[in-house]
Write an enzyme that holds these catalytic residues in place. Sequence first.
Site, short mmCIF file in Angstrom:
data_model
loop_
_atom_site.label_atom_id
_atom_site.label_comp_id
_atom_site.label_asym_id
_atom_site.label_seq_id
_atom_site.Cartn_x
_atom_site.Cartn_y
_atom_site.Cartn_z
N ASP A 4 0.84 -1.20 0.00
CA ASP A 4 0.00 0.00 0.00
C ASP A 4 0.87 1.25 0.00
O ASP A 4 1.64 1.47 0.93
CB ASP A 4 -0.89 0.01 1.25
CG ASP A 4 -2.02 -0.99 1.17
OD1 ASP A 4 -2.78 -0.94 0.18
OD2 ASP A 4 -2.15 -1.82 2.09
N HIS A 8 -0.42 -1.42 -4.65
CA HIS A 8 -1.65 -0.63 -4.65
C HIS A 8 -1.30 0.83 -4.41
O HIS A 8 -1.03 1.22 -3.28
CB HIS A 8 -2.57 -1.19 -3.55
CG HIS A 8 -3.86 -0.44 -3.37
ND1 HIS A 8 -4.63 -0.59 -2.24
CD2 HIS A 8 -4.51 0.43 -4.18
CE1 HIS A 8 -5.71 0.17 -2.36
NE2 HIS A 8 -5.65 0.81 -3.52
N ASP A 27 -10.29 -5.48 -1.34
CA ASP A 27 -9.34 -4.95 -0.36
C ASP A 27 -10.04 -4.17 0.74
O ASP A 27 -10.70 -3.16 0.47
CB ASP A 27 -8.35 -4.03 -1.13
CG ASP A 27 -7.23 -3.50 -0.25
OD1 ASP A 27 -7.13 -3.89 0.92
OD2 ASP A 27 -6.44 -2.68 -0.76
N GLY A 63 -10.93 -4.94 5.25
CA GLY A 63 -11.82 -5.59 6.20
C GLY A 63 -12.01 -7.08 5.99
O GLY A 63 -12.99 -7.66 6.47
C1 DX5 Z 1 -6.66 0.26 2.84
C2 DX5 Z 1 -5.55 -0.53 2.25
C3 DX5 Z 1 -5.64 -1.97 2.57
C4 DX5 Z 1 -5.52 -2.27 4.04
C5 DX5 Z 1 -6.13 -3.59 4.34
O1 DX5 Z 1 -6.54 1.56 2.42
O2 DX5 Z 1 -5.56 -0.41 0.85
O3 DX5 Z 1 -4.77 -2.75 1.79
O4 DX5 Z 1 -4.21 -2.24 4.49
O5 DX5 Z 1 -6.11 -3.76 5.71
P1 DX5 Z 1 -7.25 -4.53 6.52
O6 DX5 Z 1 -7.27 -5.93 6.01
O7 DX5 Z 1 -6.83 -4.39 7.93
O8 DX5 Z 1 -8.55 -3.81 6.22
ZN ZN Z 2 -4.49 -1.88 -0.40
#
Ligand code: DX5
Ligand code: ZN
Length: 212
Positions: free
Chosen positions: A32, A63, A173, A175
Amino acid sequence: MKVAVSFISSNYDLETTIKKIDESKADYIHVDMMDGIFVENCNFSVQDLKKMFKETTKPLDVHMMVCSPNKYVKEFAKMKNVEYLTFHYEAHRRPIDVINMIRHTNMKVGLAINPETKVSHIIPLLNHVDQVLIMSVKPGKGGQQFMEDVLYKVETLKDIREENNYHYIINIDGGINGDTIKKAAKAGVDMVVSGSYVCKSEDYDKQIDSLK
Ligand code: DX5
Ligand code: ZN
Protein backbone atom coordinates in the site's frame (compact mmCIF):
# COMPACT_ATOMS: atom_id res chain seq x y z
CA MET A 1 -8.39 -18.34 -3.29
CA LYS A 2 -5.30 -16.22 -3.76
CA VAL A 3 -4.26 -14.19 -0.72
CA ALA A 4 -2.27 -10.95 -0.77
CA VAL A 5 -1.13 -9.75 2.64
CA SER A 6 -0.91 -6.02 3.44
CA PHE A 7 1.71 -5.06 6.03
CA ILE A 8 0.60 -1.54 7.07
CA SER A 9 -1.18 -2.50 10.28
CA SER A 10 0.83 -5.02 12.23
CA ASN A 11 1.90 -5.95 15.74
CA TYR A 12 5.51 -6.23 14.60
CA ASP A 13 7.86 -3.62 13.18
CA LEU A 14 7.90 -3.08 9.43
CA GLU A 15 10.98 -5.13 8.68
CA THR A 16 9.85 -8.12 10.75
CA THR A 17 6.34 -7.97 9.27
CA ILE A 18 7.59 -7.98 5.69
CA LYS A 19 9.95 -10.88 6.46
CA LYS A 20 7.15 -12.84 8.09
CA ILE A 21 4.84 -12.34 5.08
CA ASP A 22 7.62 -13.28 2.68
CA GLU A 23 8.14 -16.54 4.59
CA SER A 24 4.42 -17.28 4.89
CA LYS A 25 1.94 -19.06 2.61
CA ALA A 26 0.73 -15.73 1.16
CA ASP A 27 0.58 -15.63 -2.65
CA TYR A 28 1.51 -11.93 -2.82
CA ILE A 29 2.77 -9.14 -0.64
CA HIS A 30 0.25 -6.31 -1.02
CA VAL A 31 2.13 -3.01 -1.00
CA ASP A 32 0.00 0.00 0.00
CA MET A 33 1.50 3.30 -1.12
CA MET A 34 -0.10 6.54 0.08
CA ASP A 35 0.77 10.10 -0.91
CA GLY A 36 -1.07 12.21 1.69
CA ILE A 37 -3.15 13.76 -1.13
CA PHE A 38 -5.30 11.02 -2.64
CA VAL A 39 -5.62 9.70 0.91
CA GLU A 40 -4.82 11.45 4.19
CA ASN A 41 -1.93 9.27 5.23
CA CYS A 42 1.46 9.41 3.59
CA ASN A 43 3.94 6.54 3.81
CA PHE A 44 6.61 5.43 1.30
CA SER A 45 8.32 6.71 -1.83
CA VAL A 46 9.21 4.27 -4.61
CA GLN A 47 12.84 4.58 -3.48
CA ASP A 48 11.85 3.51 0.06
CA LEU A 49 9.93 0.55 -1.35
CA LYS A 50 12.85 -0.53 -3.51
CA LYS A 51 15.00 -0.77 -0.39
CA MET A 52 12.31 -2.47 1.68
CA PHE A 53 11.76 -5.21 -0.92
CA LYS A 54 15.32 -5.77 -2.02
CA GLU A 55 15.60 -9.14 -0.28
CA THR A 56 12.04 -10.45 -0.55
CA THR A 57 11.09 -13.17 -3.03
CA LYS A 58 7.29 -13.13 -3.23
CA PRO A 59 5.56 -11.34 -6.11
CA LEU A 60 4.31 -7.88 -5.20
CA ASP A 61 0.75 -6.62 -5.62
CA VAL A 62 1.31 -2.86 -5.52
CA HIS A 63 -1.65 -0.63 -4.65
CA MET A 64 -0.94 3.03 -5.36
CA MET A 65 -3.29 5.31 -3.42
CA VAL A 66 -1.82 8.39 -5.05
CA CYS A 67 -2.79 11.29 -7.30
CA SER A 68 -1.06 11.36 -10.70
CA PRO A 69 -0.15 7.65 -10.66
CA ASN A 70 1.52 8.10 -14.08
CA LYS A 71 4.44 9.80 -12.31
CA TYR A 72 5.44 6.57 -10.55
CA VAL A 73 5.16 3.98 -13.32
CA LYS A 74 8.71 4.21 -14.68
CA GLU A 75 10.28 3.85 -11.24
CA PHE A 76 8.11 0.87 -10.31
CA ALA A 77 9.11 -0.79 -13.57
CA LYS A 78 12.69 -0.78 -12.27
CA MET A 79 11.73 -2.43 -8.98
CA LYS A 80 12.02 -6.20 -8.81
CA ASN A 81 9.11 -8.62 -8.31
CA VAL A 82 6.28 -6.17 -9.09
CA GLU A 83 3.63 -8.32 -10.73
CA TYR A 84 0.61 -6.01 -10.49
CA LEU A 85 0.78 -2.23 -10.48
CA THR A 86 -2.65 -0.98 -9.44
CA PHE A 87 -3.85 2.63 -9.55
CA HIS A 88 -7.17 4.27 -8.72
CA TYR A 89 -9.68 5.13 -11.41
CA GLU A 90 -10.49 8.26 -9.36
CA ALA A 91 -6.87 9.43 -9.35
CA HIS A 92 -6.37 10.43 -12.98
CA ARG A 93 -8.44 12.27 -15.60
CA ARG A 94 -7.45 9.87 -18.37
CA PRO A 95 -7.05 6.43 -16.81
CA ILE A 96 -6.45 4.89 -20.24
CA ASP A 97 -3.16 6.83 -20.48
CA VAL A 98 -1.97 5.31 -17.19
CA ILE A 99 -3.07 1.86 -18.34
CA ASN A 100 -1.06 2.26 -21.54
CA MET A 101 2.01 3.39 -19.62
CA ILE A 102 1.88 0.30 -17.40
CA ARG A 103 1.24 -1.97 -20.37
CA HIS A 104 4.49 -0.81 -21.91
CA THR A 105 6.40 -2.24 -18.94
CA ASN A 106 6.62 -5.85 -17.84
CA MET A 107 4.13 -5.26 -15.01
CA LYS A 108 0.45 -6.21 -15.11
CA VAL A 109 -2.20 -3.50 -14.92
CA GLY A 110 -4.51 -3.17 -11.91
CA LEU A 111 -7.42 -0.75 -11.69
CA ALA A 112 -8.88 0.06 -8.25
CA ILE A 113 -12.29 1.57 -7.53
CA ASN A 114 -13.42 3.29 -4.34
CA PRO A 115 -16.56 2.05 -2.57
CA GLU A 116 -18.70 4.82 -4.11
CA THR A 117 -17.46 4.29 -7.70
CA LYS A 118 -19.75 2.25 -9.89
CA VAL A 119 -18.56 -0.47 -12.26
CA SER A 120 -20.36 1.31 -15.13
CA HIS A 121 -17.62 3.99 -15.09
CA ILE A 122 -14.84 1.53 -15.82
CA ILE A 123 -16.54 -0.63 -18.44
CA PRO A 124 -14.58 0.87 -21.39
CA LEU A 125 -11.32 0.10 -19.57
CA LEU A 126 -11.96 -3.49 -18.63
CA ASN A 127 -10.58 -4.92 -21.84
CA HIS A 128 -7.18 -3.44 -20.96
CA VAL A 129 -6.64 -4.50 -17.36
CA ASP A 130 -5.32 -7.62 -15.63
CA GLN A 131 -6.83 -6.95 -12.20
CA VAL A 132 -9.81 -5.01 -10.85
CA LEU A 133 -9.39 -4.10 -7.18
CA ILE A 134 -12.68 -3.46 -5.43
CA MET A 135 -12.23 -1.36 -2.30
CA SER A 136 -14.40 -2.67 0.52
CA VAL A 137 -13.31 0.15 2.87
CA LYS A 138 -12.49 3.81 2.29
CA PRO A 139 -8.84 3.69 1.16
CA GLY A 140 -6.21 5.08 3.50
CA LYS A 141 -5.82 2.84 6.50
CA GLY A 142 -6.01 -0.73 7.74
CA GLY A 143 -8.33 -2.19 10.35
CA GLN A 144 -11.63 -0.78 9.05
CA GLN A 145 -14.96 -2.56 8.77
CA PHE A 146 -15.83 -4.50 5.59
CA MET A 147 -18.50 -2.76 3.45
CA GLU A 148 -20.75 -5.57 2.34
CA ASP A 149 -22.68 -3.41 -0.12
CA VAL A 150 -19.78 -3.38 -2.60
CA LEU A 151 -20.19 -7.11 -3.24
CA TYR A 152 -22.67 -6.59 -6.08
CA LYS A 153 -19.71 -5.26 -8.08
CA VAL A 154 -18.12 -8.71 -8.02
CA GLU A 155 -21.16 -10.21 -9.71
CA THR A 156 -21.24 -7.46 -12.34
CA LEU A 157 -17.53 -7.81 -13.07
CA LYS A 158 -17.85 -11.58 -13.41
CA ASP A 159 -20.72 -11.20 -15.90
CA ILE A 160 -18.84 -8.64 -18.00
CA ARG A 161 -15.74 -10.83 -18.01
CA GLU A 162 -17.67 -13.85 -19.19
CA GLU A 163 -19.70 -12.04 -21.83
CA ASN A 164 -16.64 -10.44 -23.39
CA ASN A 165 -14.00 -13.06 -22.74
CA TYR A 166 -11.90 -10.62 -20.71
CA HIS A 167 -9.13 -11.94 -18.51
CA TYR A 168 -8.85 -9.70 -15.42
CA ILE A 169 -8.82 -11.15 -11.93
CA ILE A 170 -11.18 -9.71 -9.31
CA ASN A 171 -9.52 -8.70 -6.06
CA ILE A 172 -11.08 -7.12 -2.96
CA ASP A 173 -9.34 -4.95 -0.36
CA GLY A 174 -10.35 -3.92 3.13
CA GLY A 175 -11.82 -5.59 6.20
CA ILE A 176 -11.20 -9.17 5.06
CA ASN A 177 -11.17 -11.62 8.00
CA GLY A 178 -12.35 -15.14 8.87
CA ASP A 179 -16.02 -14.06 8.61
CA THR A 180 -16.09 -11.60 5.71
CA ILE A 181 -14.03 -13.98 3.53
CA LYS A 182 -17.11 -16.21 3.28
CA LYS A 183 -19.13 -13.41 1.69
CA ALA A 184 -16.31 -12.40 -0.65
CA ALA A 185 -15.74 -16.02 -1.70
CA LYS A 186 -19.44 -16.59 -2.28
CA ALA A 187 -19.60 -13.49 -4.50
CA GLY A 188 -16.75 -15.02 -6.51
CA VAL A 189 -13.57 -12.99 -6.04
CA ASP A 190 -10.33 -14.57 -7.30
CA MET A 191 -8.13 -12.91 -4.70
CA VAL A 192 -8.41 -11.07 -1.39
CA VAL A 193 -6.17 -8.57 0.37
CA SER A 194 -5.90 -9.01 4.10
CA GLY A 195 -3.96 -6.79 6.47
CA SER A 196 -4.71 -6.65 10.19
CA TYR A 197 -6.41 -10.06 10.31
CA VAL A 198 -3.08 -11.66 9.34
CA CYS A 199 -0.49 -9.20 10.67
CA LYS A 200 -2.09 -8.63 14.06
CA SER A 201 -1.98 -12.36 14.76
CA GLU A 202 0.82 -14.58 16.01
CA ASP A 203 0.43 -17.28 13.39
CA TYR A 204 0.31 -15.78 9.88
CA ASP A 205 -0.08 -19.12 8.11
CA LYS A 206 -3.02 -20.15 10.26
CA GLN A 207 -4.88 -16.95 9.30
CA ILE A 208 -3.89 -17.23 5.63
CA ASP A 209 -5.09 -20.87 5.56
CA SER A 210 -8.46 -19.77 6.90
CA LEU A 211 -8.78 -17.35 3.96
CA LYS A 212 -7.66 -19.81 1.30
C1 DX5 B 1 -6.66 0.26 2.84
C2 DX5 B 1 -5.55 -0.53 2.25
C3 DX5 B 1 -5.64 -1.97 2.57
C4 DX5 B 1 -5.52 -2.27 4.04
C5 DX5 B 1 -6.13 -3.59 4.34
O1 DX5 B 1 -6.54 1.56 2.42
O2 DX5 B 1 -5.56 -0.41 0.85
O3 DX5 B 1 -4.77 -2.75 1.79
O4 DX5 B 1 -4.21 -2.24 4.49
O5 DX5 B 1 -6.11 -3.76 5.71
P1 DX5 B 1 -7.25 -4.53 6.52
O6 DX5 B 1 -7.27 -5.93 6.01
O7 DX5 B 1 -6.83 -4.39 7.93
O8 DX5 B 1 -8.55 -3.81 6.22
ZN1 ZN C 1 -4.49 -1.88 -0.40
